[in-house]
Design an enzyme around this catalytic site. Structure first.
Site, PDB file in Angstrom:
ATOM      1  N   LYS A 159      45.495  13.502  35.627  1.00  0.00           N
ATOM      2  CA  LYS A 159      44.654  14.523  36.271  1.00  0.00           C
ATOM      3  C   LYS A 159      45.566  15.407  37.140  1.00  0.00           C
ATOM      4  CE  LYS A 159      39.936  14.130  37.661  1.00  0.00           C
ATOM      5  NZ  LYS A 159      38.857  13.296  38.154  1.00  0.00           N
TER       6      LYS A 159
ATOM      7  N   GLU B 174      24.507   5.022  38.561  1.00  0.00           N
ATOM      8  CA  GLU B 174      23.469   5.111  39.601  1.00  0.00           C
ATOM      9  C   GLU B 174      22.326   4.125  39.344  1.00  0.00           C
ATOM     10  OE1 GLU B 174      24.910   7.684  38.174  1.00  0.00           O
ATOM     11  OE2 GLU B 174      25.807   8.856  39.802  1.00  0.00           O
TER      12      GLU B 174
ATOM     13  N   ARG C 156      18.486   9.872  37.801  1.00  0.00           N
ATOM     14  CA  ARG C 156      18.857   8.917  36.746  1.00  0.00           C
ATOM     15  C   ARG C 156      18.345   7.521  37.071  1.00  0.00           C
ATOM     16  NH1 ARG C 156      24.465   9.609  33.899  1.00  0.00           N
ATOM     17  NH2 ARG C 156      23.229  11.056  32.655  1.00  0.00           N
TER      18      ARG C 156
HETATM   19  C1  LIG Z   1      25.427  10.887  36.752  1.00  0.00           C
HETATM   20  C2  LIG Z   1      26.568  11.531  37.489  1.00  0.00           C
HETATM   21  N1  LIG Z   1      27.049  10.931  38.593  1.00  0.00           N
HETATM   22  C3  LIG Z   1      28.066  11.483  39.292  1.00  0.00           C
HETATM   23  C4  LIG Z   1      28.617  12.682  38.876  1.00  0.00           C
HETATM   24  C5  LIG Z   1      29.715  13.344  39.696  1.00  0.00           C
HETATM   25  N2  LIG Z   1      30.942  13.442  38.944  1.00  0.00           N
HETATM   26  C6  LIG Z   1      31.324  14.555  38.345  1.00  0.00           C
HETATM   27  S1  LIG Z   1      32.751  14.393  37.530  1.00  0.00           S
HETATM   28  C7  LIG Z   1      32.928  12.779  38.077  1.00  0.00           C
HETATM   29  C8  LIG Z   1      34.118  11.965  37.710  1.00  0.00           C
HETATM   30  C9  LIG Z   1      34.296  11.981  36.215  1.00  0.00           C
HETATM   31  O1  LIG Z   1      35.405  11.159  35.877  1.00  0.00           O
HETATM   32  P1  LIG Z   1      35.891  11.184  34.377  1.00  0.00           P
HETATM   33  O2  LIG Z   1      34.725  11.033  33.486  1.00  0.00           O
HETATM   34  O3  LIG Z   1      36.970  10.186  34.283  1.00  0.00           O
HETATM   35  O4  LIG Z   1      36.431  12.653  34.141  1.00  0.00           O
HETATM   36  P2  LIG Z   1      37.766  13.307  34.761  1.00  0.00           P
HETATM   37  O5  LIG Z   1      37.312  14.154  35.935  1.00  0.00           O
HETATM   38  O6  LIG Z   1      38.662  12.205  35.189  1.00  0.00           O
HETATM   39  O7  LIG Z   1      38.328  14.136  33.657  1.00  0.00           O
HETATM   40  C10 LIG Z   1      31.832  12.406  38.815  1.00  0.00           C
HETATM   41  C11 LIG Z   1      31.647  11.069  39.434  1.00  0.00           C
HETATM   42  C12 LIG Z   1      28.071  13.285  37.714  1.00  0.00           C
HETATM   43  N3  LIG Z   1      28.537  14.476  37.274  1.00  0.00           N
HETATM   44  N4  LIG Z   1      27.080  12.689  37.036  1.00  0.00           N
HETATM   45 MG   LIG Z   2      38.955  10.271  34.568  1.00  0.00          MG
END
Ligand SMILES: Cc1ncc(C[n+]2csc(CCOP(=O)(O)OP(=O)(O)O)c2C)c(N)n1
Ligand SMILES: [Mg+2]
Ligand SMILES: CC(=O)[C@@H](O)[C@H](O)COP(=O)(O)O
Length: 631
Positions: A283, A368, A396
Site C-alpha cells: 500500500k 460488522e 450491515r
Molecule cells: C462494510 C465496510 N466496513 C468498513 C469499511 C471502511 N473501509 C474502507 S476501505 C477499508 C479497508 C480495506 O482493506 P482492503 O480490502 O485490504 O483494501 P486496501 O485498502 O488494502 O487495498 C475499510 C475498512 C467499508 N468500506 N465497508
Molecule cells: Mg489491504
C-alpha cells in the site's frame, strides 16, 4: 516522451505498448495519483498499490465485455485512468466531478458503486452464473483486498463460487497486509506468513529491483529469475487452503511485477473455472511517505503537501477526538468496558483506548455483523462492549442488533461515527439510515448529542444501560461549540424559550444549532419559538408531546433520511396523542446522494436555518406546501 497515459483512449490501447512504455505509464499514473490526491484528498495508499496490477488486468482481460468488479471501489482510480478518465482527476471527489469510486454513470467499465466492503465476490458469482445460463464465455474478475476478505459476505460467495468447477470467476486477492492497520485474523496470519517469509521477500525484492531498475534483462535471464521466484513461491503457497475448497490457487505473485501479473492472470483466464490469483502488493508503493505511515499508509488522505506528506487542510478537533478521549476516561473507571472495531481502530477513535488497554480493544476485521453478535456474547459474559463503527456500516449488522443484541436485552453500546451526510465518499457512505432503522428495535436507546459536552454525557449514560442496546451517533468532522441548556425536562434540553412561543423546534444532534439559528431568524420576523434538543431520540421523552400541545407548529430537523426518522417518529407520537399541531419534517431526502462536500449537500437539501425558517413562516400562514410537510 509524450505522455503515454494521455495517448490512451481506452484499455485496448494498452496492448500495443511495449515494456518501456508500460513502465513509463506506471510512472505517469503514480504521478497523477499523487497530484490529484494531494490536491483533492482521497485514497492514495490503496491506489498506489494497484498500479501494475490494474495495468496487467486491463491488458489480459477485455473490459467491459469481461467484467472487472472492484471490492469497496476505493482502489479504482487507476482503472478509471485506463478507461479514458485521466483528464477528470482534477475534479476527483468534487461536486459534479469524478467520483472516488466506480460510477456507472461515468463509464461502461464500472459496475459496483457501493463502497461497503466484501461484496465483490457475490457480484462475481451472480455474473458468472448469468453467463453460464446464457452460454456466454466472457470473464468475470473480482479484485478484493486482504481486508475485504475478512468480511463474512466474501466467504458466503467463496462457498458458492467453489461449488461449481465450471463457475468462471477470477478472484484477484490484492494482499497488501493492511486494511487501515494490519489486517487481522487467521486468514490474514496465513497470508502474512507468505508475504513476510524471509526466503520469499528479499529474493522477490531483489528480482523485482533488477527487473525494474532500468537494467535491460534479457528474456532468458528474465525467465530464469522468474523460475527461481516461482520455485520459492510454490514452496510457500497456502497449502491447498483454497484448492481444498475447489478454487485453483495461483501465486503468490508480485503484484508490482506487471509481467508476472500478466502471466498469472493469463493462466487464470485460461483456467475456465473458479481461480484465485494471490497478488502481493505494498500500500502506497512508489511514495515512501505513504509506505512508512504506520497509522494507515495514507489509506484515505486529506489534501496534503507532496514534499512532506503533511495534511494541508488540518480540520479542527472533531467529534471523533471527543469520543477518543472520553472512552479512555470511561475505560479507566469501568474495567468491564471493552472496545470493538471493524478494522478501523484510528478512524473511529478507539486507538487511545487500545494504547492504554491493549487487551480490552478487539479488531474483528471488516466484520460488522460479527462485531455486533460478538458484542452480545461479551455482554452475556459480563462485560460492557462499546462497538465503534461508521453509521452507514451498521446497516450491515441490523439483524444482529435486532435479534442477537436487543432480543436478549444485552447491554451493548454502539458508537456511530460519520452519522448524517458525509459527502465526499458518495451515496453508500452517508450515515443517513441509522435513525430510521434503529427506531424499529424494541428496547433500544438511541442518542444524538448536539455538541462535545453532550457526547461525553450521553456516552456515559449509554454505557450505564445494562439491559438493552444503546446507540450514540455523531457526524463527520468538526464539532461546534457547546450549547448550554436553559433547563432539562425529562431527558429533553430546552435551548430557547420565547414568551408565547408559536413554533416548537426539535433539533436533533448538531442540528440543534440549525434549529436555534432558524428560531432567531423567525424572532427577527416577530415570531416566537421554543427550541429543544431531545438528546435521546428513542425512547422519545413525553415532554416533547407536552410541549407540542402548547405550540401552533412543530418543526423537526435531523441529519438522517426523512423516512422513519426522528421527525416521522415525532409526528406519529403527536398523532397518537391527538396533538393537533402540524409537524414540518426537515431531513435528508430519501434518495442516493451524489458525492459532494457535506455543506454543499446540506445546502442543496434545504437543511439550512434560513430555508427552515422560511418554511415555518409559510406553514404558520397556512400555505406551507414544501416537500417536508407531514400533513
Ligand atoms: C462494510 C465496510 N466496513 C468498513 C469499511 C471502511 N473501509 C474502507 S476501505 C477499508 C479497508 C480495506 O482493506 P482492503 O480490502 O485490504 O483494501 P486496501 O485498502 O488494502 O487495498 C475499510 C475498512 C467499508 N468500506 N465497508
Ligand atoms: Mg489491504
Ligand atoms: C472507503 C472507505 O470506506 C473509507 O476509507 C472512507 O473513505 C472513510 O472516509 P472518512 O474516514 O474520511 O470519513
Amino acid at each position: 516522451m509524450a505522455s503515454v497515459l494521455r495517448s490512451l483512449s481506452g484499455p485496448t490501447d494498452l496492448r500495443r505498448l511495449g515494456d518501456a512504455e508500460l513502465t513509463e505509464l506506471a510512472t505517469e499514473i503514480r504521478q497523477l495519483l499523487l497530484e490529484s490526491v494531494a490536491a483533492n484528498g482521497g485514497h492514495l495508499g490503496p491506489n498506489l498499490g494497484v498500479v501494475e496490477l490494474t495495468i496487467a488486468l486491463h491488458r489480459v482481460f477485455e473490459s467491459p465485455r469481461d467484467r472487472i468488479v472492484w471490492d469497496t471501489g476505493h482502489q479504482s482510480y487507476v482503472h478509471k485512468m485506463l478507461t479514458g478518465r485521466a483528464d477528470g482527476f482534477a475534479t476527483l471527489r468534487q461536486e459534479g466531478g469524478l467520483s472516488g469510486y466506480p460510477s456507472r454513470g461515468e463509464s461502461d467499465h464500472d459496475w459496483v458503486e457501493n463502497s461497503h466492503a466484501s461484496t465483490s465476490l457475490s457480484y462475481a458469482d451472480g455474473l458468472a452464473r448469468a453467463y453460464q445460463l446464457q452460454g456466454r464465455d466472457d470473464h468475470v474478475v473480482a479484485v478484493i483486498g486482504d481486508g475485504a476478505l475478512t468480511g463474512g459476505m466474501a466467504w458466503e460467495a467463496i462457498n458458492n463460487i467453489a461449488a461449481d468447477p465450471q463457475r468462471r470467476v477470477v478472484i484477484v486477492v490484492n494482499d497488501n497486509g493492511r486494511s487501515y492497520t494490519p489486517t487481522v485474523g487467521g486468514l490474514a496470519n496465513k497470508l502474512t506468513e507468505i508475504r513476510t517469509n524471509p526466503r520469499y521477500e528479499p529474493t522477490l525484492r531483489a528480482i523485482r529491483e533488477r527487473l525494474t531498475s532500468g537494467h535491460r534483462v534479457g528474456e532468458v535471464a528474465y525467465e530464469a529469475l522468474h523460475a527461481m521466484k516461482k520455485g520459492i513461491k510454490d514452496a510457500l503457497a497456502p497449502q491447498g487452503m483454497f484448492e481444498d475448497l475447489g478454487i485453483k490457487y495461483i501465486g503468490p505473485v508480485d503484484g508490482h511485477d506487471r509481467r508476472a501479473m500478466e502471466q498469472a492472470l493469463l493462466a487464470a483466464k485460461r483456467f475456465g473455472g473458479p481461480v484465485l490469483v494471490h497478488a502481493i502488493t505494498t500500500k502506497g508503493q512508489g511514495y515512501d511517505i505513504a509506505v512508512a505511515n504506520e497509522n494507515d499508509q495514507m489509506h484515505q488522505s486529506h489534501p496534503f503537501d507532496l514534499a512532506t506528506g503533511e495534511v494541508t487542510d488540518v480540520a479542527p478537533a472533531g467529534w471523533t477526538s471527543v469520543f477518543r478521549d472520553e472512552i479512555v476516561r470511561i475505560a479507566d473507571e469501568r474495567p468491564d468496558v471493552v472496545g470493538i472495531t471493524a478494522a478501523m481502530l484510528y478512524p473511529v477513535g478507539l486507538d487511545a483506548f487500545a494504547d492504554k488497554f491493549p487487551d480490552r480493544v478487539f479488531d474483528v476485521g471488516i466484520a460488522e455483523q460479527h462485531a455486533a453478535t460478538c458484542a452480545a456474547g461479551l455482554a452475556m459474559g459480563g462485560l460492557h462492549p462499546v462497538v465503534a463503527v461508521y453509521a452507514t456500516f451498521l446497516n450491515r449488522a441490523f439483524d444482529q442488533v435486532l435479534l442477537d443484541v436487543a432480543l436478549h436485552r444485552c447491554g451493548v453500546t454502539f458508537v456511530l461515527d460519520r452519522a448524517g451526510v458525509t459527502g465526499d465518499d458518495g451515496a453508500s457512505h452517508n450515515g443517513m439510515w441509522d435513525l430510521s432503522l434503529l427506531q424499529l428495535v424494541p428496547g433500544l436507546h438511541l442518542a444524538a448529542p448536539r455538541d462535545g459536552a453532550q457526547l461525553r454525557e450521553l456516552l456515559r449514560e449509554a454505557v450505564d444501560i445494562e439491559d438493552a442496546p444503546s446507540v450514540v451517533r455523531f457526524a463527520k468532522g468538526a464539532v461546534g461549540p457547546d450549547i448550554d441548556a436553559i433547563e432539562r425536562l425529562g431527558t429533553v434540553d430546552v435551548l430557547r424559550r420565547d414568551e408565547s412561543a408559536e413554533v416548537l423546534f426539535v433539533g436533533v444532534g448538531p442540528f440543534a444549532q440549525v434549529a436555534l439559528d432558524a428560531a432567531a431568524d423567525l424572532a427577527a420576523a416577530g415570531i416566537a419559538s421554543t427550541v429543544v434538543d431531545p438528546r435521546w431520540v428513542k425512547p422519545l421523552d413525553p415532554a416533547i408531546t407536552d410541549l407540542a400541545r402548547r405550540h401552533r407548529l412543530v418543526v423537526t430537523v435531523e441529519d438522517n433520511g426523512r423516512q422513519g426518522g426522528v421527525g416521522a417518529t415525532v409526528a406519529q407520537t403527536l398523532h397518537d396523542a391527538d396533538v393537533s399541531a402540524p409537524v414540518r419534517i426537515h431531513a435528508i431526502a430519501q434518495e442516493f446522494l451524489d458525492h459532494a462536500k457535506r455543506g454543499v449537500i446540506l445546502e442543496r437539501l434545504g437543511l439550512t436555518a434560513d430555508t427552515i425558517a422560511a418554511d415555518a413562516r409559510a406553514a404558520l400562514s397556512g400555505v406551507g406546501t414544501g416537500n417536508n410537510s407531514q400533513e
